[in-house]
Write a protein that holds these residues in place. Sequence first.
Motif, PDB file in Angstrom:
ATOM      1  N   ASN A  23       0.843  -1.189   0.000  1.00 50.84           N
ATOM      2  CA  ASN A  23       0.000   0.000   0.000  1.00 50.84           C
ATOM      3  C   ASN A  23       0.883   1.246   0.000  1.00 50.84           C
ATOM      4  O   ASN A  23       1.763   1.392   0.844  1.00 50.84           O
ATOM      5  CB  ASN A  23      -0.904  -0.031   1.236  1.00 50.84           C
ATOM      6  N   SER A  24       0.642   2.140  -0.932  1.00 53.78           N
ATOM      7  CA  SER A  24       1.480   3.337  -1.058  1.00 53.78           C
ATOM      8  C   SER A  24       1.273   4.332   0.081  1.00 53.78           C
ATOM      9  O   SER A  24       2.129   5.171   0.326  1.00 53.78           O
ATOM     10  CB  SER A  24       1.218   4.023  -2.397  1.00 53.78           C
ATOM     11  N   ILE A  25       0.174   4.219   0.788  1.00 51.55           N
ATOM     12  CA  ILE A  25      -0.099   5.155   1.883  1.00 51.55           C
ATOM     13  C   ILE A  25       0.554   4.713   3.191  1.00 51.55           C
ATOM     14  O   ILE A  25       1.332   5.449   3.784  1.00 51.55           O
ATOM     15  CB  ILE A  25      -1.617   5.354   2.071  1.00 51.55           C
ATOM     16  N   ASP A  26       0.238   3.493   3.626  1.00 52.38           N
ATOM     17  CA  ASP A  26       0.790   3.053   4.916  1.00 52.38           C
ATOM     18  C   ASP A  26       2.012   2.149   4.783  1.00 52.38           C
ATOM     19  O   ASP A  26       2.582   1.716   5.771  1.00 52.38           O
ATOM     20  CB  ASP A  26      -0.282   2.391   5.777  1.00 52.38           C
ATOM     21  N   LYS A  27       2.411   1.855   3.542  1.00 55.89           N
ATOM     22  CA  LYS A  27       3.609   1.054   3.263  1.00 55.89           C
ATOM     23  C   LYS A  27       3.538  -0.346   3.862  1.00 55.89           C
ATOM     24  O   LYS A  27       4.549  -0.914   4.263  1.00 55.89           O
ATOM     25  CB  LYS A  27       4.879   1.763   3.754  1.00 55.89           C
ATOM     26  N   LYS A  28       2.346  -0.910   3.895  1.00 54.70           N
ATOM     27  CA  LYS A  28       2.154  -2.266   4.402  1.00 54.70           C
ATOM     28  C   LYS A  28       1.672  -3.159   3.265  1.00 54.70           C
ATOM     29  O   LYS A  28       0.893  -2.734   2.415  1.00 54.70           O
ATOM     30  CB  LYS A  28       1.115  -2.299   5.535  1.00 54.70           C
ATOM     31  N   ALA A  29       2.130  -4.389   3.262  1.00 56.79           N
ATOM     32  CA  ALA A  29       1.723  -5.335   2.233  1.00 56.79           C
ATOM     33  C   ALA A  29       0.287  -5.786   2.460  1.00 56.79           C
ATOM     34  O   ALA A  29      -0.135  -5.995   3.594  1.00 56.79           O
ATOM     35  CB  ALA A  29       2.652  -6.539   2.234  1.00 56.79           C
ATOM     36  N   GLU A  30      -0.422  -5.919   1.362  1.00 57.66           N
ATOM     37  CA  GLU A  30      -1.793  -6.408   1.399  1.00 57.66           C
ATOM     38  C   GLU A  30      -1.887  -7.588   0.446  1.00 57.66           C
ATOM     39  O   GLU A  30      -1.405  -7.519  -0.684  1.00 57.66           O
ATOM     40  CB  GLU A  30      -2.761  -5.307   0.972  1.00 57.66           C
ATOM     41  N   ILE A  31      -2.509  -8.666   0.906  1.00 58.01           N
ATOM     42  CA  ILE A  31      -2.631  -9.873   0.093  1.00 58.01           C
ATOM     43  C   ILE A  31      -4.069 -10.030  -0.382  1.00 58.01           C
ATOM     44  O   ILE A  31      -4.997 -10.037   0.420  1.00 58.01           O
ATOM     45  CB  ILE A  31      -2.214 -11.124   0.893  1.00 58.01           C
ATOM     46  N   GLU A  32      -4.219 -10.169  -1.675  1.00 54.97           N
ATOM     47  CA  GLU A  32      -5.530 -10.460  -2.266  1.00 54.97           C
ATOM     48  C   GLU A  32      -5.675 -11.981  -2.216  1.00 54.97           C
ATOM     49  O   GLU A  32      -5.129 -12.698  -3.058  1.00 54.97           O
ATOM     50  CB  GLU A  32      -5.594  -9.943  -3.702  1.00 54.97           C
ATOM     51  N   THR A  33      -6.367 -12.451  -1.196  1.00 52.05           N
ATOM     52  CA  THR A  33      -6.428 -13.894  -0.941  1.00 52.05           C
ATOM     53  C   THR A  33      -7.036 -14.699  -2.086  1.00 52.05           C
ATOM     54  O   THR A  33      -6.670 -15.858  -2.277  1.00 52.05           O
ATOM     55  CB  THR A  33      -7.183 -14.192   0.369  1.00 52.05           C
ATOM     56  N   SER A  34      -7.903 -14.099  -2.854  1.00 54.42           N
ATOM     57  CA  SER A  34      -8.502 -14.833  -3.974  1.00 54.42           C
ATOM     58  C   SER A  34      -7.492 -15.108  -5.088  1.00 54.42           C
ATOM     59  O   SER A  34      -7.692 -16.002  -5.901  1.00 54.42           O
ATOM     60  CB  SER A  34      -9.705 -14.076  -4.533  1.00 54.42           C
ATOM     61  N   GLN A  35      -6.400 -14.364  -5.117  1.00 54.31           N
ATOM     62  CA  GLN A  35      -5.351 -14.561  -6.120  1.00 54.31           C
ATOM     63  C   GLN A  35      -4.192 -15.401  -5.589  1.00 54.31           C
ATOM     64  O   GLN A  35      -3.390 -15.908  -6.366  1.00 54.31           O
ATOM     65  CB  GLN A  35      -4.784 -13.212  -6.565  1.00 54.31           C
TER      66      GLN A  35
END
Length: 52
Positions: A23-35
Amino acid sequence: MNHGCIGCKLCEKVCPSEAIKVNSIDKKAEIETSQCLQCTYCQKVCPKDAIH
Protein backbone atom coordinates in the motif's frame (compact mmCIF):
# COMPACT_ATOMS: atom_id res chain seq x y z
CA MET A 1 -0.50 -10.18 7.36
CA ASN A 2 1.09 -9.33 10.67
CA HIS A 3 1.67 -5.78 11.89
CA GLY A 4 5.41 -6.40 11.65
CA CYS A 5 5.43 -5.52 7.96
CA ILE A 6 8.08 -2.93 7.13
CA GLY A 7 7.06 -2.39 3.51
CA CYS A 8 10.26 -3.79 2.01
CA LYS A 9 8.34 -5.21 -0.99
CA LEU A 10 10.27 -8.48 -1.02
CA CYS A 11 7.02 -10.42 -0.81
CA GLU A 12 5.51 -8.40 -3.63
CA LYS A 13 8.51 -9.14 -5.84
CA VAL A 14 8.43 -12.93 -5.34
CA CYS A 15 4.68 -13.46 -5.60
CA PRO A 16 4.06 -15.45 -8.80
CA SER A 17 0.39 -14.50 -8.95
CA GLU A 18 0.90 -10.81 -8.12
CA ALA A 19 -1.48 -11.21 -5.19
CA ILE A 20 0.59 -8.94 -2.94
CA LYS A 21 0.75 -5.18 -3.22
CA VAL A 22 2.43 -2.78 -0.83
CA ASN A 23 0.00 0.00 0.00
CA SER A 24 1.48 3.34 -1.06
CA ILE A 25 -0.10 5.16 1.88
CA ASP A 26 0.79 3.05 4.92
CA LYS A 27 3.61 1.05 3.26
CA LYS A 28 2.15 -2.27 4.40
CA ALA A 29 1.72 -5.34 2.23
CA GLU A 30 -1.79 -6.41 1.40
CA ILE A 31 -2.63 -9.87 0.09
CA GLU A 32 -5.53 -10.46 -2.27
CA THR A 33 -6.43 -13.89 -0.94
CA SER A 34 -8.50 -14.83 -3.97
CA GLN A 35 -5.35 -14.56 -6.12
CA CYS A 36 -2.97 -16.21 -3.65
CA LEU A 37 -1.58 -19.59 -4.72
CA GLN A 38 -0.48 -20.55 -1.19
CA CYS A 39 3.06 -21.09 -2.49
CA THR A 40 4.64 -19.58 0.69
CA TYR A 41 7.37 -17.75 -1.28
CA CYS A 42 6.36 -14.55 0.48
CA GLN A 43 6.72 -16.14 3.90
CA LYS A 44 10.18 -17.39 3.05
CA VAL A 45 11.51 -13.96 2.02
CA CYS A 46 9.89 -11.83 4.71
CA PRO A 47 12.66 -10.49 6.97
CA LYS A 48 10.18 -9.76 9.78
CA ASP A 49 8.18 -13.02 9.63
CA ALA A 50 5.10 -10.86 9.15
CA ILE A 51 3.20 -13.22 6.84
CA HIS A 52 1.29 -16.13 8.36
